[in-house]
Every structure is written in structure tokens, then in C-alpha cells.
Motif scaffolding. Sequence first.
Motif, short mmCIF file in Angstrom:
data_model
loop_
_atom_site.label_atom_id
_atom_site.label_comp_id
_atom_site.label_asym_id
_atom_site.label_seq_id
_atom_site.Cartn_x
_atom_site.Cartn_y
_atom_site.Cartn_z
N ARG A 45 7.04 7.77 3.15
CA ARG A 45 7.02 6.35 3.49
C ARG A 45 8.39 5.89 3.96
N ALA A 48 3.56 4.27 6.44
CA ALA A 48 3.07 5.33 5.56
C ALA A 48 2.07 6.16 6.36
N GLU A 78 0.39 10.18 3.70
CA GLU A 78 0.37 9.23 2.59
C GLU A 78 -0.97 8.48 2.56
N SER A 82 -2.47 5.18 1.40
CA SER A 82 -1.99 3.86 0.98
C SER A 82 -2.98 3.10 0.11
#
Length: 354
Positions: A43, A60, A65, A67
Motif C-alpha cells: 500500500r 492498494a 492487497e 482492501s
Amino acid sequence: MEHYYSQDSRRQALYEWACAYVKTNTVYQPAALDVVSGDASFRRYFRLQHNAGSYIAVDAPPAKENSRPFVAIARALYAHGVPVPQVIAVDFDQGFMLLSDLGDTLLRPCLSAERVDALYQLAMRELLRIQSCPAPIDYALPPYDQTKLLSEMALFKDWFVAQYLGLTLSPEEIALLDQTCVQIAEQVVQQPTVFVHRDYHSRNLMVLDERTLGVIDFQDAVTGSITYDLVSLLRDAYVEWPAADVERWVEDFRQMLQQQGAIAQVSQAEFLAWFDWMGAQRHLKVVGIFARLSLRDGKHGYLQDIPLVFKYLLNEIKAYAELQDVYRWLCQRILPVYVAKHAQAQPFLHEHLT
């Protein structure tokens, strides 16, 4: 200061997405997108300035990633009155978020000898609120169970011992380490279970004013042992306090829990033992993670934080009869190799070197 016109396609796309939201949903005029920070993940955080203040824009990447846990946990904590960033807007497909801005004042640089007690009292009171937070309605917090605890502790053997130090352990050494990890996990899972932030330390708390600490970086929250976040706070990988002060704060927190009815009658000695066994689990994991961040991700700065974490680990296990074999093994087999490779560790670990 670096601004949005950098040759960075994701940053440019984030800027355009955030500006579109601001122009559509507020009377504010967006200006620049300035770097705030990256972290140990993938991030990145930027500040979107506008003529009435600022937001935090988060990049992100969805391939790296997820989220959704962050958003679900943020909304649950915010609804419970925890001072976390408010989720203003989110685009899961692009991996973009727009959050309220808690400022730049991290707890870590504010922790002077004169202020630390008052600030840690605030942090412990905020931790009580987090621990009582209901689980998010749209995300099941993972259990911090024995399987997870063991997989985390294995990072010490796999990344620190084998890869960073380059040691090949004998079957007997592997059995000793594995059996120790099982002992630790079995002790830890007997503690009461609460909402766990999982990285509750001085770089993830913000000083908002004299009476309020903001809380960030909670996306890995789980349901787990009641002392986990307290260990993160009081045996912080980035700042050390005298053992007597730490034990006093641990006792303060035990009394807070009992006053709230959050735990049954637990003696001071028993609660401190909970804290130490939880610390041993966390610090085995963190030594491994810091080695992995260097070797796998090229984030070598974390190597400078291993000596303090290793010191915590050794101090935690030294006092317990069940852990004497692994304590002696660490001091005789692992420490000399580590100090030879990383001489800066010597001042932290000299009392444990045989």
C-alpha cells in the motif's frame, strides 16, 4: 515535495479518481497529491490537498492487497467510537480508497520520558475500546488460533535461522524449536479472546490532541488473545522502556480489564505470564518477518530492529522453567552466529551471550 505529476501511472489514476470524487461530492477544489508514506505492505498513502483541508488517498493494488477487510474493519471500529480514519470512498476494482486525514503526528516521536506514561494510558484505554468492538457485519474476523500462531512462529526458523543466518538445523534442533512453538501456542490460546488490532504500536497510533489517539493499520485484525495488542504496545519493536515501567503498565491494564468486567479475577503474576508467553509468540514471528522483509522484499531497514525484538524474546522465555532448553539453545547456537553477522546487535544481547 513530490507531487502528482510523477511518472507513475497508478498514482496518476488514483489522483484522477480522487479528484473526480471530490468535484462530484463536495464543494472543495482538489489540488496536489503528496506522498505521505508506504508501509511494510504494497500500500501507498498520499495526501490530497483541497481548499478546505485534505483527504488521504490510498493506492492498494488489487493484485497485491485485498482492501475489503480494511474497509469492513474501519467501518466497524469507526461505528464503535474508535478514532480510525473514516472511509470516504472506495473502488475495490482499482484498489483505491479515500479516507479522512488524521494528520502526521505519530505517537513514536512523542514518547518522551515525561509524556510516555500519560500517552500509554491513553493508548491502553483506546485498546479497551477496540477489544470490545463488535465484529464487522460484512467480514468475518479470522481466528488467531493455534494453527495460525504456529505458522507465524515458523517464520523464525524458516526466514531468520535458515535464510538470514544460513544455518542448517539438526533434526533434534528442529524438534526442540517445534515443540517450543507448540508449548507457546497452547498457552496463548487459553487466554480470553477479543477483537485484536494485531499491530498496535507507536508507528500505528496518531496523536490527535492531548486526549485522543488515532488508530491506523488495522486491516489484519483477528479475534485472538487478550494480551496480544498489549505486547505490541508495551514491547514495541521501535522503542524500549525499562522493564519495571512495562510491568507497571501491564498491571494498570489488568486492573482496567477487571474494572470493566472484561476478565475474571486473574492475579498480577498470572496476567504477566500471559503477557510474556504472548510476547514470545509475537517476537519469534517478528524476527522472522523482519528477516523476510529484507530478503524477499528488499526492505532492509527492518534488520536494524531485530536486536531489540530478539532481546524481548530472550527476556520473555528466560524466566520460565518450561522454556529453559530453548533459551539455552538460542543463546549458545543462534546468538553467536547472529552477532557475528550483525555486530550492532551486541549491545542489546550481550547479557545472553554465553
